[in-house]
Design a protein around this motif. Structure first.
Motif, PDB file in Angstrom:
ATOM      1  N   LYS A   7     -63.685 -68.297  21.085  1.00 15.81           N
ATOM      2  CA  LYS A   7     -63.015 -69.160  22.216  1.00 15.81           C
ATOM      3  C   LYS A   7     -62.452 -68.282  23.253  1.00 15.81           C
ATOM      4  CE  LYS A   7     -60.034 -73.166  21.003  1.00 15.81           C
ATOM      5  NZ  LYS A   7     -58.915 -73.544  20.488  1.00 15.81           N
ATOM      6  N   PRO A   8     -62.371 -68.465  24.652  1.00 17.21           N
ATOM      7  CA  PRO A   8     -62.100 -67.402  25.618  1.00 17.21           C
ATOM      8  C   PRO A   8     -60.583 -67.008  25.598  1.00 17.21           C
ATOM      9  CG  PRO A   8     -62.804 -69.391  26.700  1.00 17.21           C
ATOM     10  CD  PRO A   8     -63.035 -69.552  25.100  1.00 17.21           C
ATOM     11  N   VAL A   9     -60.382 -65.924  26.001  1.00 16.25           N
ATOM     12  CA  VAL A   9     -58.943 -65.698  26.139  1.00 16.25           C
ATOM     13  C   VAL A   9     -58.418 -65.747  27.565  1.00 16.25           C
ATOM     14  CG1 VAL A   9     -57.223 -63.659  26.047  1.00 16.25           C
ATOM     15  CG2 VAL A   9     -59.449 -63.518  24.385  1.00 16.25           C
ATOM     16  N   ARG A  10     -57.595 -66.844  27.769  1.00 13.67           N
ATOM     17  CA  ARG A  10     -57.299 -67.254  29.001  1.00 13.67           C
ATOM     18  C   ARG A  10     -55.940 -67.050  29.442  1.00 13.67           C
ATOM     19  NH1 ARG A  10     -56.911 -72.294  30.502  1.00 13.67           N
ATOM     20  NH2 ARG A  10     -56.240 -72.931  28.713  1.00 13.67           N
ATOM     21  N   LYS A  11     -55.022 -66.836  28.519  1.00 16.06           N
ATOM     22  CA  LYS A  11     -53.636 -66.568  28.843  1.00 16.06           C
ATOM     23  C   LYS A  11     -53.190 -65.346  28.130  1.00 16.06           C
ATOM     24  CE  LYS A  11     -53.101 -71.589  27.861  1.00 16.06           C
ATOM     25  NZ  LYS A  11     -52.037 -72.485  27.371  1.00 16.06           N
ATOM     26  N   ALA A  12     -51.900 -64.683  28.988  1.00  7.77           N
ATOM     27  CA  ALA A  12     -51.670 -63.341  28.729  1.00  7.77           C
ATOM     28  C   ALA A  12     -50.221 -63.317  28.766  1.00  7.77           C
ATOM     29  CB  ALA A  12     -51.885 -62.251  29.585  1.00  7.77           C
ATOM     30  N   VAL A  13     -49.587 -62.947  27.633  1.00 11.15           N
ATOM     31  CA  VAL A  13     -48.007 -63.105  27.347  1.00 11.15           C
ATOM     32  C   VAL A  13     -47.460 -61.588  27.830  1.00 11.15           C
ATOM     33  CG1 VAL A  13     -46.001 -63.105  25.677  1.00 11.15           C
ATOM     34  CG2 VAL A  13     -48.044 -64.552  25.682  1.00 11.15           C
ATOM     35  N   PHE A  14     -46.459 -61.539  28.757  1.00  9.39           N
ATOM     36  CA  PHE A  14     -45.669 -60.210  29.230  1.00  9.39           C
ATOM     37  C   PHE A  14     -44.147 -60.432  28.742  1.00  9.39           C
ATOM     38  CE2 PHE A  14     -49.147 -59.121  32.228  1.00  9.39           C
ATOM     39  CZ  PHE A  14     -49.609 -60.419  32.554  1.00  9.39           C
ATOM     40  N   PRO A  15     -43.971 -59.306  27.401  1.00 11.40           N
ATOM     41  CA  PRO A  15     -42.628 -59.636  27.263  1.00 11.40           C
ATOM     42  C   PRO A  15     -41.845 -58.448  28.310  1.00 11.40           C
ATOM     43  CG  PRO A  15     -44.081 -59.178  25.370  1.00 11.40           C
ATOM     44  CD  PRO A  15     -44.857 -58.757  26.776  1.00 11.40           C
ATOM     45  N   VAL A  16     -40.925 -59.256  28.991  1.00 12.21           N
ATOM     46  CA  VAL A  16     -40.200 -58.668  30.078  1.00 12.21           C
ATOM     47  C   VAL A  16     -38.636 -58.606  29.895  1.00 12.21           C
ATOM     48  CG1 VAL A  16     -42.024 -58.467  31.435  1.00 12.21           C
ATOM     49  CG2 VAL A  16     -40.653 -60.258  31.598  1.00 12.21           C
ATOM     50  N   ALA A  17     -38.037 -58.922  28.657  1.00 11.02           N
ATOM     51  CA  ALA A  17     -36.618 -59.334  28.317  1.00 11.02           C
ATOM     52  C   ALA A  17     -35.986 -58.231  28.305  1.00 11.02           C
ATOM     53  CB  ALA A  17     -36.465 -60.187  27.184  1.00 11.02           C
ATOM     54  N   GLY A  18     -36.792 -56.881  28.011  1.00 10.41           N
ATOM     55  CA  GLY A  18     -35.982 -55.598  27.347  1.00 10.41           C
ATOM     56  C   GLY A  18     -34.987 -55.281  28.556  1.00 10.41           C
ATOM     57  N   LEU A  19     -34.052 -54.239  28.005  1.00 10.32           N
ATOM     58  CA  LEU A  19     -32.995 -53.866  28.968  1.00 10.32           C
ATOM     59  C   LEU A  19     -33.151 -52.696  29.799  1.00 10.32           C
ATOM     60  CD1 LEU A  19     -29.854 -54.396  26.743  1.00 10.32           C
ATOM     61  CD2 LEU A  19     -30.328 -55.776  28.540  1.00 10.32           C
ATOM     62  N   GLY A  20     -34.137 -51.840  29.389  1.00  7.45           N
ATOM     63  CA  GLY A  20     -34.589 -50.652  30.055  1.00  7.45           C
ATOM     64  C   GLY A  20     -33.356 -49.534  29.989  1.00  7.45           C
ATOM     65  N   THR A  21     -32.774 -49.414  28.830  1.00 11.00           N
ATOM     66  CA  THR A  21     -31.485 -48.448  28.684  1.00 11.00           C
ATOM     67  C   THR A  21     -31.895 -46.966  29.167  1.00 11.00           C
ATOM     68  OG1 THR A  21     -31.779 -48.534  26.542  1.00 11.00           O
ATOM     69  CG2 THR A  21     -29.963 -49.851  27.290  1.00 11.00           C
ATOM     70  N   PRO A  25     -28.782 -45.230  35.215  1.00  6.94           N
ATOM     71  CA  PRO A  25     -28.487 -46.472  35.862  1.00  6.94           C
ATOM     72  C   PRO A  25     -29.162 -47.151  36.737  1.00  6.94           C
ATOM     73  CG  PRO A  25     -27.449 -44.676  37.055  1.00  6.94           C
ATOM     74  CD  PRO A  25     -28.186 -43.974  36.089  1.00  6.94           C
ATOM     75  N   ALA A  26     -30.636 -46.475  36.734  1.00  7.10           N
ATOM     76  CA  ALA A  26     -31.443 -47.145  37.791  1.00  7.10           C
ATOM     77  C   ALA A  26     -31.824 -48.650  37.553  1.00  7.10           C
ATOM     78  CB  ALA A  26     -32.836 -46.579  37.817  1.00  7.10           C
ATOM     79  N   THR A  27     -31.660 -49.191  36.295  1.00  7.64           N
ATOM     80  CA  THR A  27     -32.099 -50.391  35.624  1.00  7.64           C
ATOM     81  C   THR A  27     -30.522 -51.072  35.629  1.00  7.64           C
ATOM     82  OG1 THR A  27     -32.046 -49.244  33.620  1.00  7.64           O
ATOM     83  CG2 THR A  27     -34.172 -49.782  34.693  1.00  7.64           C
ATOM     84  N   LYS A  28     -29.573 -50.638  36.157  1.00 15.51           N
ATOM     85  CA  LYS A  28     -28.290 -51.585  35.805  1.00 15.51           C
ATOM     86  C   LYS A  28     -28.416 -52.899  36.340  1.00 15.51           C
ATOM     87  CE  LYS A  28     -23.484 -50.925  37.100  1.00 15.51           C
ATOM     88  NZ  LYS A  28     -22.668 -50.045  38.158  1.00 15.51           N
ATOM     89  N   VAL A  29     -28.940 -53.193  37.719  1.00 20.50           N
ATOM     90  CA  VAL A  29     -29.267 -54.478  37.967  1.00 20.50           C
ATOM     91  C   VAL A  29     -30.636 -54.956  38.080  1.00 20.50           C
ATOM     92  CG1 VAL A  29     -26.966 -54.854  39.101  1.00 20.50           C
ATOM     93  CG2 VAL A  29     -28.751 -53.989  40.476  1.00 20.50           C
ATOM     94  N   MET A  30     -31.544 -53.704  38.417  1.00 18.71           N
ATOM     95  CA  MET A  30     -32.920 -54.035  38.758  1.00 18.71           C
ATOM     96  C   MET A  30     -33.701 -53.854  37.230  1.00 18.71           C
ATOM     97  SD  MET A  30     -35.531 -51.865  40.998  1.00 18.71           S
ATOM     98  CE  MET A  30     -35.692 -50.448  40.019  1.00 18.71           C
ATOM     99  N   GLY A 262     -41.975 -46.593  29.595  1.00 10.83           N
ATOM    100  CA  GLY A 262     -40.898 -46.642  28.999  1.00 10.83           C
ATOM    101  C   GLY A 262     -39.897 -45.361  28.936  1.00 10.83           C
ATOM    102  N   SER A 263     -40.493 -44.041  29.145  1.00 13.54           N
ATOM    103  CA  SER A 263     -39.940 -42.754  29.101  1.00 13.54           C
ATOM    104  C   SER A 263     -39.765 -42.134  30.530  1.00 13.54           C
ATOM    105  CB  SER A 263     -40.504 -42.064  28.001  1.00 13.54           C
ATOM    106  OG  SER A 263     -41.666 -41.193  28.696  1.00 13.54           O
ATOM    107  N   ARG A 264     -38.824 -41.500  30.948  1.00  9.59           N
ATOM    108  CA  ARG A 264     -38.756 -40.918  32.052  1.00  9.59           C
ATOM    109  C   ARG A 264     -39.957 -40.080  32.177  1.00  9.59           C
ATOM    110  NH1 ARG A 264     -32.995 -38.999  31.704  1.00  9.59           N
ATOM    111  NH2 ARG A 264     -33.588 -37.722  33.360  1.00  9.59           N
ATOM    112  N   LEU A 265     -40.171 -39.263  31.237  1.00  5.83           N
ATOM    113  CA  LEU A 265     -41.373 -38.339  31.402  1.00  5.83           C
ATOM    114  C   LEU A 265     -42.765 -39.204  31.731  1.00  5.83           C
ATOM    115  CD1 LEU A 265     -41.070 -35.309  31.455  1.00  5.83           C
ATOM    116  CD2 LEU A 265     -41.831 -35.188  29.127  1.00  5.83           C
ATOM    117  N   GLY A 266     -42.997 -39.907  30.872  1.00  8.69           N
ATOM    118  CA  GLY A 266     -44.131 -40.782  31.176  1.00  8.69           C
ATOM    119  C   GLY A 266     -44.211 -41.367  32.248  1.00  8.69           C
ATOM    120  N   PHE A 267     -43.135 -42.027  32.741  1.00  4.05           N
ATOM    121  CA  PHE A 267     -43.117 -42.611  34.275  1.00  4.05           C
ATOM    122  C   PHE A 267     -43.420 -41.523  35.404  1.00  4.05           C
ATOM    123  CE2 PHE A 267     -40.342 -43.584  37.617  1.00  4.05           C
ATOM    124  CZ  PHE A 267     -40.528 -44.878  38.250  1.00  4.05           C
ATOM    125  N   ILE A 268     -42.689 -40.597  35.245  1.00  2.26           N
ATOM    126  CA  ILE A 268     -42.957 -39.424  36.267  1.00  2.26           C
ATOM    127  C   ILE A 268     -44.515 -39.110  36.222  1.00  2.26           C
ATOM    128  CG2 ILE A 268     -42.464 -36.925  37.013  1.00  2.26           C
ATOM    129  CD1 ILE A 268     -39.546 -37.733  36.504  1.00  2.26           C
TER     130      ILE A 268
END
Ligand code: G1P
Length: 292
Positions: A7-21, A25-30, A262-268
């Motif tokens: 059966k083909p894979v047609r749908k993808a789930v993106f879990p994006v509810a995390g807080l990003g602590t 403070p970059a993720t305070k509102v964003m 998800g880590s600052r070093l990986g992000f940079i």
């Protein structure tokens, strides 16, 4: 067209509810998924990876203060009009490329941060009774063929369930879901056990799950038990472990550079790598790195 075995894979789930602590403070509102790697936010990198892999329906599991994510993929008539008037054709193409067509974006919410397994379960009614992908936007993989596309190729061979894996230093096993390997075939491994975030001395291997999964819908039966595991959270890894004796599970050693954004070093690191690869600014980035 060759007949499809599975059966083909047609749908993808993106879990994006995390807080990003980790990015406060970059993720305070964003939302942390809006942090950019080069010219596009994390969520767009993973959306493009899914679209390029042939995914047709995109399911975001969001939470409070995450509205910007759906806005990002919406039609922006004023912006497009202005770019058109100014003859900014390249920019216009980029903006249009970040739209999800009508009827293809689905949203559900995870009201409380009860764990990744719970976030995925929140999408169960939208996924329904078919195999589906999960992509964690923290994990970015840079390669000419996207990681999910590589996994779909593996799925078309093996069927069942596939997770993306890579070897990590033993001291880091407590950050990942870790595989107990049944048979190692090089590019793929078959799996007999899965442990979420084991201490290095207890880890059955150093092969760890990176945030890409292709799963059969039966996973929802196991997730709906709502059993808590590592970190007192409902873990996706635990539900997969329960399914191992009923279904095939393979790990795919994907090709490409993986960045833990998800880590600052990986992000940079990701920003440097994508910047260096960018034909417009690559030379400039090289110059900056030399300078510092
Ligand atoms: C989650 C999963 C873990 C996986 C990791 C990959 O952990 O629970 O099994 O190895 O993603 O990024 P998290 O990073 O959300 O703590």
């Amino acid at each position: 067209m060759p007949e499809q075995k599975f059966k083909p894979v047609r749908k993808a789930v993106f879990p994006v509810a995390g807080l990003g602590t980790r990015f406060l403070p970059a993720t305070k509102v964003m939302p942390k998924e809006m942090l950019p790697i080069n010219d596009r936010p994390l969520i767009q990198h993973v959306f493009e990876e899914a679209r390029d892999a042939g995914i047709e329906e995109f399911i975001f599991v969001t939470g409070r203060y995450k509205n910007m994510l759906e806005e990002h993929f919406d039609f922006q008539p004023e912006l497009e009009h202005t770019l058109e008037l100014r003859g900014k054709v390249n920019m216009l193409t980029k903006v249009r490329d970040s739209e999800i067509p009508a009827g293809k974006l689905f949203l559900t919410r995870q009201p409380k941060p009860l764990g990744l397994g719970h976030a995925v379960w929140c999408a169960s009614k939208i996924v329904g009774n078919e195999p589906f992908a999960i992509i964690l936007p923290d994990d970015i993989v840079n390669y000419k063929q996207g990681c999910l596309s590589q996994m779909i190729n593996a799925y078309n061979q093996h069927g069942g369930n596939i997770v993306a894996v890579k070897d990590v230093p033993r001291k880091e096993t407590s950050k990942y879901g870790i595989l107990d390997i049944c048979e190692d075939k090089g590019d793929t491994v078959s799996i007999k056990g899965l442990v979420e975030k084991p201490d290095p001395e207890d880890a059955p291997s150093t092969l760890s799950i990176i945030g890409r999964y292709i799963l059969q819908p039966e996973i929802f039966e196991y997730l709906s038990i709502f059993e808590k595991g590592a970190g007192n959270e409902i873990q996706l890894t635990d539900a997969m472990a329960k399914m191992l004796d009923k279904q095939d599970f393979h790990g795919l050693r994907f090709k490409g550079d993986h960045f833990d954004c998800g880590s600052r070093l990986g992000f940079i690191a990701a920003n440097i790598a994508y910047g260096l690869n960018d034909p417009e600014i690559g030379e400039g980035v090289k110059g900056i790195l030399k300078q510092y």
